[in-house]
Design a protein around this motif. Sequence first.
Motif, PDB file in Angstrom:
ATOM      1  N   GLY A  99     -27.719 165.825  32.397  1.00 22.22           N
ATOM      2  CA  GLY A  99     -28.703 165.308  33.338  1.00 22.22           C
ATOM      3  C   GLY A  99     -29.478 164.127  32.811  1.00 22.22           C
ATOM      4  N   GLU A 100     -28.883 163.328  31.912  1.00 27.25           N
ATOM      5  CA  GLU A 100     -29.621 162.273  31.215  1.00 27.25           C
ATOM      6  C   GLU A 100     -29.668 160.942  31.964  1.00 27.25           C
ATOM      7  N   TYR A 101     -29.014 160.851  33.119  1.00 28.10           N
ATOM      8  CA  TYR A 101     -28.973 159.595  33.872  1.00 28.10           C
ATOM      9  C   TYR A 101     -29.887 159.656  35.092  1.00 28.10           C
ATOM     10  N   ASN A 102     -30.550 158.536  35.387  1.00 29.55           N
ATOM     11  CA  ASN A 102     -31.204 158.343  36.673  1.00 29.55           C
ATOM     12  C   ASN A 102     -30.189 157.787  37.656  1.00 29.55           C
ATOM     13  N   SER A 103     -30.312 158.149  38.927  1.00 26.95           N
ATOM     14  CA  SER A 103     -29.429 157.628  39.964  1.00 26.95           C
ATOM     15  C   SER A 103     -30.246 157.434  41.232  1.00 26.95           C
ATOM     16  N   THR A 104     -29.594 156.941  42.274  1.00 27.49           N
ATOM     17  CA  THR A 104     -30.300 156.690  43.532  1.00 27.49           C
ATOM     18  C   THR A 104     -30.135 157.841  44.519  1.00 27.49           C
ATOM     19  N   GLY A 105     -29.953 159.042  44.010  1.00 24.10           N
ATOM     20  CA  GLY A 105     -29.997 160.229  44.854  1.00 24.10           C
ATOM     21  C   GLY A 105     -28.650 160.810  45.189  1.00 24.10           C
ATOM     22  N   ASN A 106     -27.813 160.061  45.853  1.00 25.21           N
ATOM     23  CA  ASN A 106     -26.492 160.544  46.224  1.00 25.21           C
ATOM     24  C   ASN A 106     -25.567 160.524  45.007  1.00 25.21           C
ATOM     25  N   ASN A 107     -24.498 161.298  45.056  1.00 23.01           N
ATOM     26  CA  ASN A 107     -23.547 161.303  43.952  1.00 23.01           C
ATOM     27  C   ASN A 107     -22.690 160.038  43.991  1.00 23.01           C
ATOM     28  N   TYR A 108     -22.179 159.646  42.801  1.00 23.93           N
ATOM     29  CA  TYR A 108     -21.300 158.479  42.633  1.00 23.93           C
ATOM     30  C   TYR A 108     -22.025 157.161  42.885  1.00 23.93           C
ATOM     31  N   THR A 109     -23.368 157.160  42.880  1.00 20.86           N
ATOM     32  CA  THR A 109     -24.140 155.934  43.047  1.00 20.86           C
ATOM     33  C   THR A 109     -24.404 155.307  41.681  1.00 20.86           C
ATOM     34  N   PRO A 110     -24.989 154.116  41.628  1.00 27.12           N
ATOM     35  CA  PRO A 110     -25.334 153.515  40.327  1.00 27.12           C
ATOM     36  C   PRO A 110     -26.240 154.433  39.506  1.00 27.12           C
ATOM     37  N   ARG A 111     -26.139 154.298  38.188  1.00 26.74           N
ATOM     38  CA  ARG A 111     -26.921 155.163  37.304  1.00 26.74           C
ATOM     39  C   ARG A 111     -27.370 154.389  36.068  1.00 26.74           C
TER      40      ARG A 111
END
Length: 737
Positions: A99-111
């Motif tokens: 769980g070490e990445y930030n993303s834009t909510g949905n899966n497979y989005t930028p991180r």
Amino acid sequence: MRRLSAGVWTSAAMLFFVTTTSMAQGFNQIDADGNVTQQNDNRNFNPHNNDSTKSSGKEVPQGLYVWTVDGRFGDIRPAEPDTLQHLYMKSIFNTGLHGEYNSTGNNYTPRQNRIFIDRDESDEFIFTTPYSYILTKPDEFHFTNTLSPLTNLTYDNCGDKQNGEDHLEAKFAVNAGKRIGAGFDLDYSYARGYFSNQSTSHFGATLFASYLGDQYKAHLLFSNYHQKAAENGGITNDNYVTHPEASTENYTESEIPTVLSRNWNRNDNQHLFFTHRYCLGFYRKVEMTEAEKKARQFAAESKKENAKKKKKDENTMEMADSLSMATAEAEDEPEDPNMKEEFVPVTSLIHTLELNNFKRIYQAYSVPSNYYAEQFYEGGYEIRGDTLYDRTRYLELKNTIALALLEGFNKYARAGIKAFVSHELRKFQIPDTLDGYYSQGRYNENDISIGGQLTKTEGKTLHYDILGETWIAGKDIGQLKLDFNGDINLPLLGDTVQLAAKAYFYRLTPTFFHEKFHSKYIWWDADLSKETRTRIEGMLSYPKTKTSLRVAIEEVQNYTYFGMSYDYSDNARTNMTASIMQHGGNINIMTAQLCQNFRYGVLNWENMVTWQNSSNKDVLPLPSLNIWTNLFLKFKIARVLNTEIGADMTYFTKYYAPDYCPLLGQFAVQQNADSRIELGGFPFINVYANMHLKRARFFIMMSNVAAGAANRMTFLTPHYPTNSSVLRLGVSWNFTN
């Protein structure tokens, strides 16, 4: 909890089918020559081309060897196959195993990784860097050597046709004898998203081949990726999900207003990677390993048995049969059955070629009034009705030639030495202007670099790898990279304690797109200084107590990053602007990471705690504390079903997490001081059952259960809510024939 959709029930049926029909045994582990080094329960260690495997009713030989190759020299590095059960359920998330990445909510989005020392160096084509979960680099790809053709199918699912996710991957690998291996990897991931205008769709196809001869070795990869991500700019007001009681309207997730609609980022890229080497050396006789002795003995016994059956079927006299077998055995028997010939490479000539072709399109059919602060050109609409159609292309051709004196060819050669020279051609196309209207600008860059490497990989006590490279001509002239990796392994109380060290010194020229970015609404031509990075890192590992401690200190001068600001009022974000930024001073980052696992009977507890501190949190914001913990029971059901049941949690302290700029496709530091948002301080918890039966892995998981229990949404990026509680199913199984 959301209702179980038809897709979820379908996945459950697939899980039942796999668990009731998959009866094959697990893989033996083999080496690069196809010799079994570790046997599975049925002790099937048939070698390649064993005639017994061709007879009907015989077991298919099970054996798998997996490795990666160095992206510069093609050196082989043994790897673990990605068929392991543990944490399989976490592998489906672009937020990482821990769980070490930030993303834009949905899966497979930028991180983007919250642990700074684990962030990858930015690629030359910066727009694909945030999609590291989707793209596999050449030095991360798993080549295979398999005793029988191997097929792996993987599928995971959640939600329904309106909001769910589907991920399907198919891998195939086959060998033609011990030397030649080939196969393909197809990957399709599609996440519709629980909020509007945030769907992602990615498809990747990779073909691979390898040849492992004594004197000649080669590895080939060809990959083609298509990526499409809808951009919604985040929700218009965070209160819709943080304080829904304050709104007079009762919105479902898909009904919550978003800033953008009908906006897309598209990336299409193709990659060719080919590395090969020719070795000069000599042959010598060495004693076989125990695994090789067993493989030779089994092959001899199988050949003898087949010869007997063949003679009986042909009604040949028993005396002639015995004489024939004795003659054959005499011809095949070596002078010493425990010895073998081994090729010792002394010098290698290495060539590596990389060809990368990228195309990016940002397309929008509508842009809110006053959303962007500026407009830099008119026209450029390639499709009727477009408001925005920015197109960027990048072509890279890189050749590296190296001469290597290999380690271990005699007792005085304690280290391997390489010298190399590289040439890189880069071609760019970006939006430009001509008399105020859209056009395409073209730019070329050429670079030549030289370097060397000193390595020691053999032996049990000391290993090291020292690599240096400097650029002597071209745009990056004066750029310098120095890397050191080493470890010492010492016996302690029946186990081995490892002391590892890493260090580097980089003086890096900013990439082309850091210095020059053109689009209709964001534009810069920057004159940036070289960025200097210095890091010293140490790690202490002791498997007996399941402990590892990692400490790192890094100093960055002329830190280069993206910044973003806008005006926020009345549920609207206006006058948005973003640009490249460079901090002229020094930034110091300190990191300490402790991994400690415990086990008591069936109870297991895994922990990773990371503390980090940035000396300038306005320029480089980082959470002070990241915690990942995984508590689970591990046991077998009916002696065959390996089962892990538990929960894992990710938690990080509050900080001003980077925002996300859709037009750049990059994470950017929040610069509007009046409306900066802190994120963190909330646990992300998943509850799961993760199982392994024979050759099948499968799981059922409820993700982000804390959000569902608290009836609130969570954020990893400002204004981009994550999914609340979602039921997920996944299965992966292997077939051999």
